[in-house]
Design an enzyme around this catalytic site. Structure first.
Site, mmCIF file in Angstrom:
data_model
loop_
_atom_site.group_PDB
_atom_site.id
_atom_site.type_symbol
_atom_site.label_atom_id
_atom_site.label_comp_id
_atom_site.label_asym_id
_atom_site.label_seq_id
_atom_site.Cartn_x
_atom_site.Cartn_y
_atom_site.Cartn_z
ATOM 1 C CG ASN A 199 -1.501 41.190 16.966
ATOM 2 O OD1 ASN A 199 -0.837 41.315 17.983
ATOM 3 N ND2 ASN A 199 -1.972 40.013 16.566
ATOM 4 C CD GLU A 200 0.955 37.505 17.099
ATOM 5 O OE1 GLU A 200 1.325 37.311 18.267
ATOM 6 O OE2 GLU A 200 0.258 36.689 16.462
ATOM 7 C CG ASN A 201 -0.639 41.471 10.135
ATOM 8 O OD1 ASN A 201 -1.042 40.443 10.673
ATOM 9 N ND2 ASN A 201 -1.433 42.484 9.865
#
Length: 829
Positions: free
Chosen positions: A432-434
């Site tokens: 998630n969102e890395n």
């Protein structure tokens, strides 16, 4: 035959090493421990810890997570540790949180460093002589361990200052913009002794496919662990219904494959498109006809594809189930409690049922949480809810060196194998969102070339899936555009997150986006009143009083709520007004986003809003608050996600009506659009027949005489089609001269409560019945209802409060935008 003995009783909890600020009342205390459970809940049960969900208690409880703790129990002489004829005795932990040292009679058995996997230890020699034995588990402070790893591997950036990326633990335990910082520790999943001889089923991997129409194929890969004579020949038998197959595990071998072809299978479908038939798969291990071990799961036959081949517009991101491309109507899922062992099957069932009832077809298990228990996925299987499963990486740069890399691979292998029987599971997602963070959050100068997780998402995780479960699609991240050279949140490619709306601009700007798929977007609102006042006891209770701010974790969250509301709604005069209006604004904002995204189908193939649920009582983006109550947002989502949607959308050539049909049948009827004054008089009208095929929205641009107005504050648009209705207001409520004529309200007894009929003498905007103000257990069948002059709506309320209670008739129980101008309500008995 393998025998299992749960070790869930007789545990005591004590401090092993106290943090400096640990209260004296806890030092030296020995309390009864619940297993599975955690330190926080045991201390609360013993009266040694105030509920961290209440008021500002969280702020004074950091010592719990910064201390070391010891669990201990005694295995009785005549119990599971009694002398055994088994070849092997294993001590099995399904989950330890997190940094643990296990001992038997003071001697080390093993160490763990990962909350997200199970552990098995051979204790045969330790228990062979019988007698009483002490089993102990010492849990070291997670933050301190993570900081040591950080010192070893080097600093990595992240969205939060805590060292969450240096330990394989639920990241949200360190605090998030909707959750408290509560660093848990405990034996959080089952623990047992297993006695077995000759061999056991170590791993069963059923790869389930559909071939030749209605023929199912199950390829069962079996790995065995041996004890005793390794030359023993073993037999593996697999069965689905009347179809049986067997394979031999030769002497000294440890694996076999059984292939079953099952004719005449019924397909498993999402709940809005069909049924959810499941079939028991039974696997047995035997030697010379003697049963040694069994494994059983319920499986479902369905196909799933993630369609990402580039097209003329970019890169699609579309789910295809059983050959049918679907529009995903989804919600993000976070852990339903900070203390994970408190979430049992009934609670999962209640929450997933709330998703189904809101017309949600997919839940995304977010990467800062946990791999949920099998109960969650079983319930999703049963209720027909698709599951998108993140691997557990969120909002941080993750080191790819040891001691983390080996743990990442081990947990991935454990959980891929554990979850692969579930037909509801349709996607594995890398993080998630890395990837977004690496591109946009100024990580690269800090990293200075060090690893940040890309090797996990691009190599390790897809390799594990290719080996263990090639039947499901994988995607490297959310958001991700499909090409590492392309910006990861490019809306024409792959899946997108939309957070500028909450953070920077008005929610009407959702309509400026044209994404292929949105896997996060949302808007905040407070929890329901009964939840809020159970948790916060500020006097006076204000939007910015200390307890309220402690339950608002988003940076400048209270300010963003005010700025997001100001362009649309009258200014609140007190906390009651603020509560109603902020909940209402949340519902409107998310509905605008959902309806816009659905109107773009099939170009846009999904809307997964943030978020379905909360883990504690908090002002957040959730549709269901921390006490399980449905907020007004939930009702707005139910309407916006209805399989058949009628919505008004601005288009370059004027206002348009978009008819969206996600059902299985054709939708047809006569479309009628009328421009009316606020008193209900029709000023202009157009009508035409329309036919809407499944999956193909129909857009009808309205004629100018209907779609345009000379006085935006005096008129509205009403569109009706096949029993549905959509409204469009040319001006915001704060600018409308909303009539002050109070509605007529009639409360009548109902079998389970009250029927509350509201009749509009004049235009009545967004009626909400806050029944939980009278009865915390009350439930209302509908909320956020706008009534045209002369219309009535009857709310059905499950409650123990009598119909003749006068409080049903007005604020703060019965709310409308109109009553921000006039509070008088005429109640008819």
């Amino acid at each position: 035959m393998r025998t299992l003995t749960d070790l869930h009783s007789g545990w005591r909890l004590t401090l092993a090493e106290a943090a400096a600020d640990t209260p004296e009342r806890v030092r030296g205390a020995s309390v009864e421990a619940t297993v599975p459970g955690c330190v926080h809940t045991d201390l609360m049960a013993a009266g040694l810890l105030a509920d961290p969900y209440l008021d500002r208690n969280e702020d004074q409880q950091r010592w719990v997570g910064d201390s070391d703790w010891r669990y201990a129990t005694t295995l009785p002489v005549d119990g599971p540790a009694a002398p055994s004829t088994a070849d092997r005795i294993d001590l099995v932990f399904d989950g330890l949180d997190t940094v643990a040292e296990i001992r038997l009679d003071g001697e080390p058995v093993g160490r763990t460093r990962n909350q997200h996997r199970g552990y098995r230890f051979d204790v045969t020699d330790r228990l062979a002589g019988g007698g009483a034995h002490e089993l102990s588990v010492v849990l070291r402070a997670a933050r301190r361990y993570a900081e040591r790893v950080r010192d070893e591997v080097g600093e990595r950036p992240g969205a939060y200052p805590e060292p969450l990326q240096y330990i394989r633990k639920t990241a949200a335990n360190f605090g998030w913009d909707w959750g408290p910082s509560l660093l848990t520790a405990g034996i959080w999943r089952a623990v047992r002794l297993e006695h077995w001889s000759t061999a056991r089923l170590a791993r069963v991997r059923p790869q389930v496919r559909v071939v030749d129409g209605d023929t199912g194929e199950v390829v069962v890969h079996v790995e065995v662990e041996r004890a005793g004579d390794p030359a023993t020949e073993l037999t593996v038998t697999a069965r689905v219904g009347d179809v049986t197959g067997s394979a031999t595990v030769p002497a000294r071998a440890t694996s076999a494959t059984v292939r079953l072809r099952v004719p005449g299978v019924a397909l498993w479908w999402p709940h809005d498109l069909g049924d959810q038939p499941r079939y028991e798969l039974a696997v047995e291990l035997a030697a010379a006809g003697v049963g040694l071990d069994t494994w059983r799961r319920r499986i479902g036959f369905r196909t799933v594809e993630l369609r990402t081949a580039p097209d003329a517009d970019g890169t699609p991101f579309a789910f295809v189930v059983n050959g049918r491309e679907i529009f995903v109507r989804g919600a993000n899922w976070i852990p339903d409690d900070c203390f994970l062992s408190r979430v049992d099957r009934p609670r999962y069932a209640a929450r997933v049922r709330q998703a189904v009832d809101a017309n949600i077809t997919l839940l995304r298990v977010w990467g800062g949480g946990c791999y949920e228990s099998d109960d969650f996925y079983d319930v999703c299987d049963e209720l027909g809810v698709l599951v998108w499963q993140d691997f557990l990486f969120a909002c941080a740069a993750y080191p790819e060196e040891e001691p983390l890399r080996g743990e990442v691979e081990a947990e991935a292998r454990d959980n891929v194998v554990r979850l692969m029987p579930h037909p509801s599971l349709v996607l594995w997602n890398g993080n998630n969102e890395n990837i977004w963070g690496f591109h946009d959050w100024d990580w690269q100068p800090v990293l200075a070339g060090r690893s940040w997780g890309w090797g996990y998402y691009s190599e390790l995780l897809p390799a594990v899936l290719a080996e263990l479960d090639p039947t499901r699609p994988y995607w490297p991240g959310s958001p991700y555009s499909g090409d590492p050279a392309r910006h990861p949140n490019e809306q024409a490619h792959g899946n997108t997150h939309i957070w500028t709306i909450w953070n920077e601009v008005d929610y009407t700007a959702y309509r400026d986006w044209r994404p292929r798929f949105v896997s996060e977007f949302g808007f905040q609102g407070p929890p329901n009143w009964a939840t809020l006042t159970r948790a916060i006891h500020d006097d006076p209770l204000l939007p910015d009083s200390p307890g309220m701010l402690a339950h608002q974790k988003a940076p400048d969250g209270t300010g963003k709520l005010a700025r997001g509301m100001a362009p649309h709604l009258p200014e609140p005069r007190n906390t009651d007004d603020w509560h109603y209006l902020t909940q209402l604004n949340q519902a409107r904002a998310v509905a605008v986003g959902i309806e816009h995204l659905r109107s773009l189908g099939p170009y846009c193939a999904g809307a997964v809003f943030w978020q379905l649920n909360d883990c504690w009582p908090v002002t957040s983006w959730a549709a269901v608050d921390g006490d399980g109550r449905r907020k007004p947002l939930w009702y707005a989502v139910r309407r916006a996600f209805a399989p058949r949607l009628l919505t008004v959308q601005p288009r370059p050539d004027g206002l348009a009506v978009v008819l969206v049909n996600d059902g299985g049948d054709t939708w047809s009827g006569d479309l009628e659009a009328t421009r009316r004054d606020l008193g209900g008089e029709v000023l202009a009208k157009m009508s035409l027949p329309a036919v809407v095929e499944p999956g193909r929205p129909v857009t009808v641009v309205l004629s100018r005489d209907v779609a345009e107005t000379a006085d935006a504050t005096a008129e509205l648009l009403v569109v009706e089609f096949a029993g549905g209705r959509a409204l469009w207001f040319f001006a915001e409520d704060r600018d409308l001269p909303l009539p002050t004529a109070p509605p007529q309200v009639r409360a009548a007894p109902a079998p389970d409560g009250v029927r509350l009929t509201v009749t509009a003498r004049a235009l009545l905007r967004d009626v909400v019945v806050q029944a939980d103000r009278l009865d915390p257990s009350a439930e209302v069948d509908e909320q956020v209802v706008t009534l045209l002059p002369g219309e009535s709506y009857t709310f059905t309320i499950r409650t123990s409060v009598a119909a003749d209670d006068p409080r049903w008739g007005g604020a703060p129980v019965l709310r409308t935008v109109n009553d921000l101008r006039a509070r008088a309500v005429d109640t008819v008995g």
